[in-house]
Motif scaffolding. Sequence first.
Motif, short mmCIF file in Angstrom:
data_model
loop_
_atom_site.label_atom_id
_atom_site.label_comp_id
_atom_site.label_asym_id
_atom_site.label_seq_id
_atom_site.Cartn_x
_atom_site.Cartn_y
_atom_site.Cartn_z
N ARG A 131 6.81 2.33 -7.75
CA ARG A 131 6.12 3.61 -7.89
C ARG A 131 4.61 3.37 -7.83
N CYS A 132 3.93 4.19 -7.04
CA CYS A 132 2.47 4.09 -6.93
C CYS A 132 1.84 4.54 -8.25
N GLU A 133 0.91 3.73 -8.76
CA GLU A 133 0.20 4.03 -10.00
C GLU A 133 -0.50 5.40 -9.96
N TYR A 134 -0.96 5.79 -8.77
CA TYR A 134 -1.80 6.98 -8.65
C TYR A 134 -0.99 8.25 -8.37
N CYS A 135 -0.14 8.22 -7.34
CA CYS A 135 0.51 9.47 -6.92
C CYS A 135 1.99 9.50 -7.30
N ASP A 136 2.52 8.39 -7.85
CA ASP A 136 3.93 8.31 -8.26
C ASP A 136 4.93 8.22 -7.13
N HIS A 196 0.82 -1.21 0.00
CA HIS A 196 0.00 0.00 0.00
C HIS A 196 0.86 1.26 0.00
N CYS A 197 0.28 2.34 -0.55
CA CYS A 197 1.01 3.61 -0.64
C CYS A 197 1.10 4.28 0.73
N LYS A 198 2.25 4.90 0.99
CA LYS A 198 2.45 5.53 2.30
C LYS A 198 2.22 7.05 2.25
N ARG A 205 -1.23 12.01 1.10
CA ARG A 205 -2.01 12.79 0.14
C ARG A 205 -2.52 11.93 -1.02
N CYS A 206 -2.14 10.65 -1.02
CA CYS A 206 -2.52 9.77 -2.14
C CYS A 206 -4.00 9.40 -2.08
N VAL A 207 -4.60 9.33 -3.26
CA VAL A 207 -6.04 9.02 -3.35
C VAL A 207 -6.37 7.64 -2.77
N THR A 208 -5.39 6.74 -2.75
CA THR A 208 -5.65 5.40 -2.20
C THR A 208 -5.95 5.46 -0.69
N SER A 209 -5.63 6.60 -0.06
CA SER A 209 -5.91 6.73 1.38
C SER A 209 -7.39 7.06 1.64
ZN LIG Z 1 0.10 6.65 -3.92
#
Ligand SMILES: [Zn+2]
Lengths: 306, 141
Positions: free
Chosen positions: B130-135, B101-103, B106-110
């Motif tokens: 690299r996160c697909e959404y926020c990089d 999971h992205c840490k 500010r990432c939309v996955t949160s």
């Molecule tokens: Zn992310």
Amino acid sequence: MLKGKSLIDPSDFSKEEFREIFDLAHEIAKDPLKYKKSCEDKILATLFFEPSTRTRFSFEAAMLRLGGQVIGFSEPNSSSVAKGESIADTIRTVENYADLAVMRHPKEGAPRVAVQSVKFPVINAGDGGHLHPTQTLTDILTIEMLKGSVENKVYGFCGDLKFGRTVHSLIKFLSNYDGVRFILVSPEELTIPEYVREEITRKNVPFIEVDKLKEHLKEMDFLYMTRVQRERFFNEEDYIRLKDSFILDAEKMKHAGPETYILHPLPRVNEISIDVDDDPRAQYFNQARNGMYVRMALILKLLGIK
Amino acid sequence: MLEITSIEKGIVIDHIPAGYGIKLFHLLKLEKADYTVALINNAFSKKRGKKDIIKINNTIEFDVEFLGLINADITVNIIEGGKIIKKLRLTVPERVVNVIHCKNPRCVTSVESKIDHIFHLVDPVKRSYRCEYCDDIIVPY
Ligand SMILES: [Zn+2]
């Protein structure tokens, strides 16, 4: 073919596709009235989950000047979003009403979620501190109008390079072009994020990171100034300490080259002092009009009208 | 050395870095297994001194790819008739879905539920993704 595509990240389009958009934008700039009926039966949805006047006006003006209609919201508190609706559900509903959508969202990657959920074109109008690709289109059109092409130039970036989404988008875009070099000026706390550094390193784009603006002004073809924004900080003290760090004024402009043009995504607070505004090298107010033209071009291309 | 009954038909995941066995055990949801499974911590390893081993007395289907996320030295042995019939080589996966999971706060996955957590390999040596959404770039394990 750009018809039906979405623009979320500058790497979503090829160089040729961007070329098509800029060529059309230059045409529109010459005679905007020619396009006043191009989108007569089309509707653009503007979904602003975060307040913005500038970007929203620019998109709405672009659609209206193409003869189209606009629906949308700019106050998330008054919409279904406030009731906890997901991004995916919101965009799916909007797809029933509009031909394409523009989205600004405080969360990074939100427009990517939207694209995954629908088939119509979605345009990222800024997602958190991540990207802002249509500001990049605006910047590039301005750069081309001033110096013909983006290649073989030195680009300075100054201010908040960490959370500056306009900076990330523009650097990502420029790093695909030959002879481009970057001078990155910021305090240590606000240098470019790792994914941007990884990308320009991988593409072998020469860049230096410095914390003084004056010494490097002369070699720049363009200086891109940015605002240090309060909302990007978790802590007020850091914001106050860093906001005045990098200010461009008439005195510093004496050290710039005769054709070092100053760009800024606006709104400006105090990072460019008003005594710079009358300098012919200050181009930031001209960027806004170009922004509308290039958004007109983008809408026409994504709808497959031109 | 501690003796664990050898298995007739199943899977042995060997050379797991010491300490990661338990994490892997949960990732594979082995706590829910209704067949015999063994987690061996701190077994002797010639190479590293200590290692963890997981023995599964069943042929289960799982995506071996993501094991490469933890360590490419991990080996997966398929056992039949008490013998190793196949050794699977691990690679660092190019794309991982719903494992890490992205840490970035500010990432939309949160905030957005019901979306896949997607990561792309950036550097196979550092094993960074690299996160697909926020990089945002992370090194998962
Ligand atoms: Zn992310």
